[in-house]
Design a protein around this motif. Structure first.
Motif, mmCIF file in Angstrom:
data_model
loop_
_atom_site.group_PDB
_atom_site.id
_atom_site.type_symbol
_atom_site.label_atom_id
_atom_site.label_comp_id
_atom_site.label_asym_id
_atom_site.label_seq_id
_atom_site.Cartn_x
_atom_site.Cartn_y
_atom_site.Cartn_z
ATOM 1 N N THR A 235 -2.394 38.098 79.250
ATOM 2 C CA THR A 235 -1.606 38.480 80.426
ATOM 3 C C THR A 235 -1.387 37.278 81.337
ATOM 4 O OG1 THR A 235 -2.472 40.734 80.348
ATOM 5 C CG2 THR A 235 -1.470 40.030 82.413
ATOM 6 N N PHE A 236 -0.139 37.092 81.755
ATOM 7 C CA PHE A 236 0.224 36.056 82.716
ATOM 8 C C PHE A 236 0.913 36.747 83.888
ATOM 9 C CE2 PHE A 236 0.470 34.161 78.462
ATOM 10 C CZ PHE A 236 -0.450 33.126 78.590
ATOM 11 N N GLY A 237 0.171 36.977 84.960
ATOM 12 C CA GLY A 237 0.744 37.697 86.103
ATOM 13 C C GLY A 237 1.088 39.115 85.705
ATOM 14 N N ASN A 276 8.504 33.082 67.451
ATOM 15 C CA ASN A 276 8.608 32.603 68.834
ATOM 16 C C ASN A 276 7.401 31.726 69.150
ATOM 17 O OD1 ASN A 276 10.966 34.132 69.450
ATOM 18 N ND2 ASN A 276 9.682 35.952 69.677
ATOM 19 N N VAL A 277 7.619 30.727 69.995
ATOM 20 C CA VAL A 277 6.527 29.899 70.498
ATOM 21 C C VAL A 277 6.572 29.955 72.026
ATOM 22 C CG1 VAL A 277 5.525 27.586 70.630
ATOM 23 C CG2 VAL A 277 6.558 28.384 68.490
ATOM 24 N N PHE A 278 5.423 30.283 72.631
ATOM 25 C CA PHE A 278 5.329 30.414 74.081
ATOM 26 C C PHE A 278 4.379 29.361 74.645
ATOM 27 C CE2 PHE A 278 6.655 34.571 72.675
ATOM 28 C CZ PHE A 278 7.491 35.046 73.680
ATOM 29 N N ASN A 279 4.788 28.766 75.759
ATOM 30 C CA ASN A 279 3.887 27.936 76.553
ATOM 31 C C ASN A 279 3.499 28.796 77.740
ATOM 32 O OD1 ASN A 279 2.629 26.101 78.272
ATOM 33 N ND2 ASN A 279 3.913 24.402 77.568
ATOM 34 N N ALA A 280 2.303 29.415 77.660
ATOM 35 C CA ALA A 280 1.896 30.451 78.611
ATOM 36 C C ALA A 280 2.934 31.570 78.553
ATOM 37 C CB ALA A 280 1.722 29.880 80.011
ATOM 38 N N LYS A 281 3.552 31.929 79.688
ATOM 39 C CA LYS A 281 4.515 33.031 79.693
ATOM 40 C C LYS A 281 5.926 32.592 79.320
ATOM 41 C CE LYS A 281 5.357 32.535 84.673
ATOM 42 N NZ LYS A 281 6.654 31.894 84.510
ATOM 43 N N ASP A 282 6.139 31.283 79.214
ATOM 44 C CA ASP A 282 7.490 30.765 78.980
ATOM 45 C C ASP A 282 7.785 30.627 77.485
ATOM 46 O OD1 ASP A 282 8.066 30.394 81.771
ATOM 47 O OD2 ASP A 282 6.724 28.663 81.726
ATOM 48 N N LEU A 283 8.908 31.211 77.061
ATOM 49 C CA LEU A 283 9.369 31.053 75.681
ATOM 50 C C LEU A 283 10.018 29.677 75.549
ATOM 51 C CD1 LEU A 283 9.972 32.259 72.859
ATOM 52 C CD2 LEU A 283 12.122 33.119 73.818
ATOM 53 N N VAL A 284 9.455 28.809 74.681
ATOM 54 C CA VAL A 284 9.973 27.438 74.572
ATOM 55 C C VAL A 284 10.820 27.235 73.321
ATOM 56 C CG1 VAL A 284 8.157 26.420 75.989
ATOM 57 C CG2 VAL A 284 7.794 26.661 73.525
ATOM 58 N N SER A 285 10.653 28.085 72.313
ATOM 59 C CA SER A 285 11.533 27.982 71.138
ATOM 60 C C SER A 285 11.452 29.258 70.324
ATOM 61 C CB SER A 285 11.175 26.777 70.269
ATOM 62 O OG SER A 285 9.847 26.873 69.800
ATOM 63 N N THR A 286 12.523 29.521 69.560
ATOM 64 C CA THR A 286 12.573 30.710 68.721
ATOM 65 C C THR A 286 13.355 30.395 67.455
ATOM 66 O OG1 THR A 286 13.153 33.078 68.652
ATOM 67 C CG2 THR A 286 14.658 31.604 69.827
#
Length: 292
Positions: A235-237, A276-286
């Protein structure tokens, strides 16, 4: 002759009895009418007391509504009046009961006069303080306009820097592999033959990110919209992410090639897979691929 006297006496007796009966009936009727009149008057008096209590409750409601912060004394007094109103509704309609409620009403009337006078005094004082505070607030606002402007600019710059100071990935791809007993991996597009899903990507260099241990969340979703691999949550926020595996690595301010493996608890389904690849809550690539 004697028969005439007897008949006369009988008639006189019957006359007296008739007069007494009529007198008794008249007295009973007057008594009933008098009792009914008294009961009606008591009912009307009870309603008048009820009206007075409701009017008093309305005054308290108005006083409470005029204050942004409710006065606890007014609220408590309003509660006592409501309790008296509820009690009066179910009380017996008699002189003793009405006398008791009238006395309570008189006591509450005196209390209300005191409380409302205090409330008016406090309202005047608060109005004066509010005027003084408004004047002070205007001066403070004038002084802080420039500071606020700088703060907005700094926050905007900080947000840009924060968004830029994250690791991104390029060249993301996923595909099925057959794993030999020797450890050799053979790519395959056949769902029935795939042992694992291999996910490969390159962590792009970012000079704004300090060197050190980093991690990215890899998510592989099968054709039935199931998250493969660990399928655990983080969970992020307010955002919750289901991930397949965590890619942990040491970032040394240089591009880095990484591959991870994702398994399935059952046979792989035929169809389209999303990676999908996430950096914390941010989707950085798919990316996506298909198993036949």
């Amino acid at each position: 002759m004697e028969n005439n006297k007897s008949n006369t006496g009988l008639k006189v007796g019957l006359g007296i009895a008739l007069v007494l009966f009529l007198a008794t009936g008249f007295y009973t009727m007057n008594l009933y009418n008098s009792s009914k009149k008294v009961q009606n008057e008591l009912t009307e008096e009870k309603q008048l007391v009820m009206n007075d209590l409701n009017a008093m409750a309305k005054q308290y409601d108005d006083a409470i509504g005029e204050n942004e912060v409710a006065n606890s004394n007014l609220i408590e007094a309003r509660g006592r009046i409501q309790g008296l109103i509820d009690s009066l509704k179910i009380s017996e309609t008699n002189v003793k009961s009405l006398w008791r409620y009238k006395n309570k009403y008189a006591s509450l009337q005196k209390e209300m006069d005191v409380l409302l006078a205090q409330n008016d005094s406090l309202r005047v004082e608060n109005s004066y303080l509010a005027t003084s505070l408004d004047s002070t607030r205007v001066r403070l606002e004038e002084r802080t306009v420039f500071t606020d402007s700088l703060l907005v600019q700094n926050n905007a710059l900080a947000e840009v820097m924060s968004n830029a100071a994250i690791l991104n990935t390029v060249g993301l791809k996923g595909f099925g592999v057959i794993e030999r007993t020797s450890g050799k991996l053979i790519p395959t597009e056949r769902a029935s033959r795939a042992d694992k899903i291999r996910v490969c990507f390159t962590v792009a260099k970012n000079s704004l990110v300090q060197a050190g241990d980093e991690e990215l969340y890899v998510q592989v979703i099968d054709p039935k919209n199931n998250t493969l691999g660990l399928n655990e949550q983080v969970t992020f926020g307010e955002k919750t992410l289901n991930y397949s595996t965590i890619s942990k690595f040491n970032y040394e301010n240089a591009s880095l090639n990484i591959c991870e493996f994702v398994t399935s608890k059952s046979d792989f389904e035929k169809g389209r897979y999303i990676v999908n690849v996430f950096n914390a809550k941010d989707l950085v690539s798919t990316s996506e691929f298909t198993l036949k």
